[in-house]
Scaffold this motif. Structure first.
Motif, PDB file in Angstrom:
ATOM      1  N   GLN A 264       1.052  -1.277  -0.018  1.00  0.00           N
ATOM      2  CA  GLN A 264      -0.004   0.004   0.027  1.00  0.00           C
ATOM      3  C   GLN A 264       0.661   1.303   0.172  1.00  0.00           C
ATOM      4  N   MET A 268       1.038   4.477  -2.709  1.00  0.00           N
ATOM      5  CA  MET A 268       0.520   5.711  -2.029  1.00  0.00           C
ATOM      6  C   MET A 268       1.716   6.869  -2.364  1.00  0.00           C
ATOM      7  N   GLU A 457       1.057  10.958   1.526  1.00  0.00           N
ATOM      8  CA  GLU A 457      -0.531  11.341   1.925  1.00  0.00           C
ATOM      9  C   GLU A 457      -0.744  10.835   3.317  1.00  0.00           C
ATOM     10  N   TRP A 458      -0.463  11.880   4.496  1.00  0.00           N
ATOM     11  CA  TRP A 458      -0.604  11.271   5.844  1.00  0.00           C
ATOM     12  C   TRP A 458      -1.968  10.935   6.221  1.00  0.00           C
ATOM     13  N   ALA A 459      -3.029  11.564   5.590  1.00  0.00           N
ATOM     14  CA  ALA A 459      -4.407  11.147   5.964  1.00  0.00           C
ATOM     15  C   ALA A 459      -4.635   9.805   5.529  1.00  0.00           C
ATOM     16  N   ARG A 460      -4.003   9.017   4.671  1.00  0.00           N
ATOM     17  CA  ARG A 460      -4.412   7.949   4.081  1.00  0.00           C
ATOM     18  C   ARG A 460      -3.829   6.680   5.085  1.00  0.00           C
ATOM     19  N   LEU A 461      -2.897   7.041   6.028  1.00  0.00           N
ATOM     20  CA  LEU A 461      -2.075   6.010   6.856  1.00  0.00           C
ATOM     21  C   LEU A 461      -3.101   5.212   7.723  1.00  0.00           C
ATOM     22  N   LYS A 462      -4.054   6.003   8.215  1.00  0.00           N
ATOM     23  CA  LYS A 462      -4.966   5.365   9.200  1.00  0.00           C
ATOM     24  C   LYS A 462      -5.888   3.983   8.521  1.00  0.00           C
ATOM     25  N   PRO A 463      -6.619   4.650   7.349  1.00  0.00           N
ATOM     26  CA  PRO A 463      -7.172   3.537   6.519  1.00  0.00           C
ATOM     27  C   PRO A 463      -6.560   2.492   6.071  1.00  0.00           C
ATOM     28  N   MET A 464      -5.175   2.876   5.703  1.00  0.00           N
ATOM     29  CA  MET A 464      -4.272   1.907   5.046  1.00  0.00           C
ATOM     30  C   MET A 464      -3.928   0.907   6.102  1.00  0.00           C
ATOM     31  N   GLU A 467      -6.883  -1.446   6.989  1.00  0.00           N
ATOM     32  CA  GLU A 467      -7.337  -2.337   5.708  1.00  0.00           C
ATOM     33  C   GLU A 467      -5.982  -3.398   5.972  1.00  0.00           C
TER      34      GLU A 467
END
Length: 620
Positions: A264, A268, A457-464, A467
């Motif tokens: 991931q 990203m 993209e720091w905001a994507r870390l949590k959902p990544m 997942e």
């Protein structure tokens, strides 16, 4: 007098509120556990290789946290409906039957979780008598993950059933599962006298019934194992939990969630786009060009992690988006990914090769040398099929890239293309173990994204991270259930009887190898490679030696045969791992994979018929 009245849908409303609360309650700890595993393993590598002061407790702490990650990830996957199911048969049914079977797919896991809860609690209590060597902690801290995770999954399934609008369907599904369970219990005295015929009843009949009815694969395996041991043996049910625990918490499998997360990150940070742009400029004008890249990429990264699921997780997120954009069908993609998983089973450094050498006495270095060429032979047969299937692909709209463009895209992609070689070099030079090396890849990718590609993209870390936990939990629960089923088979005496039967076949070495191929394809579909090797290796290899078959040659035939079975639906665990990694429904790959299985079998027959492919480089 005041009378309180509640609307008839209040239980459903309460269930929805409880489900909303359960989400963050489970997802956030699961995500933090992924981060914790990365930090612990990276600290171990840094301390050992940079500071020259090994952390003796890092692997132990990682193993404790890993079972919690696997179980909480399985809870997240169950809540999201992401456990692997085969619904090809269900999809052909009428809407009413299909709705009923969808409820059965929830009721069956509920039955297993209800049955396993008390043994899971007992297992955790028994673990309190064991103390970990480095941290001096009670092992119940680790083992408690199983009853906690099972309890949360039980709660999730109950909530899902309460939220269901059609109560008649819910009651009918629960009644059907209960009736099947009661029928097996009533037949208990008969089953206990059937001997190994029970293997067919439980591990073929019951598993097939569950899988074809759309019950998640992991729970189909687990229910069959629990039923077999409970009704036909005197084995304590804590053993089922112990074997599943063993299968899920093997430290080498920790590479699965870390490589999933690495895949991931590669996407990203823009590294995937850079690699694809270069590969497309190089092979984009060739029919099926990126399919050839997939075959080659799996050959290159295979064996780095010690886990096929992790290998696939490192490759699929990089290639699949562009392949889909170019018109490739999802079923074709997952079929080819699964086939390449089987193709690369013999590529070193492979845990299966190491295990086989240790239990049979074959030279591990010779196995490593002998494993390279058979993988190439199978790659050739797969590429031949790719060529045939793509021979009519319309490329009139594709412009062939010029040399200057190829060089420019190569320079941009170099940091990304170097990643597999950085990872492999770290393993070969002893900088990191197969489990730890994924953390080096993660650090490399983060730095490349921040400093070279300038995209993070720091905001994507949590959902990544969530997942990653969900996908890993779904994969690891299948592996745990398959390990339990493998152990049950070992206790039946089936392996010894099978070896005696094969030894008595007429026709000498050729017949024995042909029979071994068939047997190990079947075994590979129900057993993970390592349990099958441990179980059958010491029995089969002495027979092969007596017939004059070279150890290395026979090893390659056995491993590739098991690989074909492992990635062949409907029972092959590896196929469902490929589907989970690629986020493609298993039904879509059922038809396309048939051709790839045939191509693999042709390559396997060539390897079996020409011993030089396995042994030709041993004495040079």
């Amino acid at each position: 007098m005041i009378t309180l009245s509640y609307p008839h849908h209040s239980p459903r409303r309460f269930a929805c509120a409880l489900d909303a609360a359960l989400g963050p309650l489970v997802e956030i700890p699961a995500a933090l556990l992924v981060v914790a595993e990365i930090v612990v393993l990276l600290a171990g590598v840094t301390s050992r290789y940079v500071l020259r002061s090994p952390l003796v407790w890092s692997d132990e702490l990682a193993e404790i946290l890993f079972l919690w990650l696997a179980m909480l990830g399985a809870v997240v996957a169950l809540r999201r409906g992401e456990h692997m199911r085969m619904t090809a048969v269900v999809g052909m049914c009428s809407p009413g039957v299909r709705a009923f079977l969808d409820m059965v797919a929830i009721a069956a896991p509920l039955a297993f979780l209800g049955l396993v809860m008390w043994p899971a609690v007992q297992f955790a209590q028994d673990a309190s008598m064991v103390t970990t060597p480095a941290l001096s902690l009670s092992d119940s801290w680790r083992a408690a993950a199983f009853p906690v995770g099972s309890g949360l999954m039980l709660l999730v399934t109950v909530v899902r059933l309460i939220r269901e609008a059609n109560w008649r369907l819910v009651i009918a599904a629960l009644a059907a599962v209960f009736a099947i369970g009661c029928a097996f219990v009533a037949l208990g005295p008969v089953l206990s006298n059937l001997g190994n015929y029970n293997l067919l009843i439980f591990f073929v009949g019951l598993v097939a019934l569950g899988v074809l009815s759309g019950v998640p694969i992991a729970f189909s395996f687990a229910l069959a194992t629990f039923g077999y041991l409970a009704l036909t043996t005197s084995t304590p049910m804590t053993v089922v939990v112990g074997r599943m625990d063993e299968g899920m918490s093997h430290l080498i499998l920790l590479s699965v969630p870390l490589f999933v997360f690495l895949g991931q990150l590669i996407e990203m940070t823009g590294m995937a786009a850079a690699m694809i742009a270069f590969l497309a400029s190089l092979l984009g004008h060739v029919r099926g060009g990126l399919s050839y890249v997939l075959v080659g990429a799996m050959y290159l990264v295979s064996g780095i992690s010690g886990s096929k699921a992790a290998d696939m997780a490192a490759v699929a997120p990089v290639l699949f988006p562009e392949m889909k954009a170019r018109g490739a069908k999802p079923g074709e993609l997952v079929a080819l990914l699964a086939a390449t998983g089987a193709q690369t089973e013999t590529i070193p450094p492979s845990l299966v090769l190491i295990t086989l050498g240790s239990v049979t006495g074959a030279s591990i270095s010779a196995l490593f040398t002998g494993g390279m060429l058979p993988g190439i032979v199978l790659a050739i047969t797969l590429c031949a099929l790719v060529f045939w299937r793509n021979r009519r692909e319309d490329l009139s709209h594709v412009k062939r890239a010029g040399a200057a463009e190829i060089v420019r895209k190569l320079l941009i992609a170099l940091p990304a293309l170097a990643l597999p070689f950085v990872i492999r070099m770290a393993v070969i030079r002893g900088i990191a173990t197969a489990t730890e090396v994924s953390t080096i890849g993660i650090v490399y990718t983060v730095l490349a994204g921040l400093l070279i590609y300038r995209r993070f993209e720091w905001a994507r870390l949590k959902p990544m991270l969530i997942e990653t936990a969900s996908l890993s939990g779904a994969i690891l629960l299948i592996i745990g259930a398959a390990t339990g089923m493998a152990w049950a088979l070992t206790q039946s005496g089936f392996s010894g009887e099978l070896a005696d039967t094969l030894a008595g076949l007429p026709g000498g070495a050729a017949t024995f190898i042909a029979a071994s191929i068939v047997v190990f394809i079947v075994l590979g579909s129900v057993l993970e490679g390592i349990p099958a090797i441990v179980l059958f290796g010491p029995l089969m290899f002495p027979i092969a030696r007596q017939l004059g078959i070279n150890d290395i040659h026979y090893a390659m035939v056995v491993i590739l045969s098991m690989g074909v079975g492992l990635f062949a639906p409907p029972f092959g665990v590896g196929y469902y791992s490929a589907c989970a990694v690629s986020r493609i429904h298993p039904d879509q790959g059922m038809k396309p994979i048939a051709g790839y299985i045939v191509a693999l079998v042709i390559g396997l027959i060539v390897v079996a018929a020409v011993p030089w492919i396995s042994t030709g480089f041993l004495h040079q």
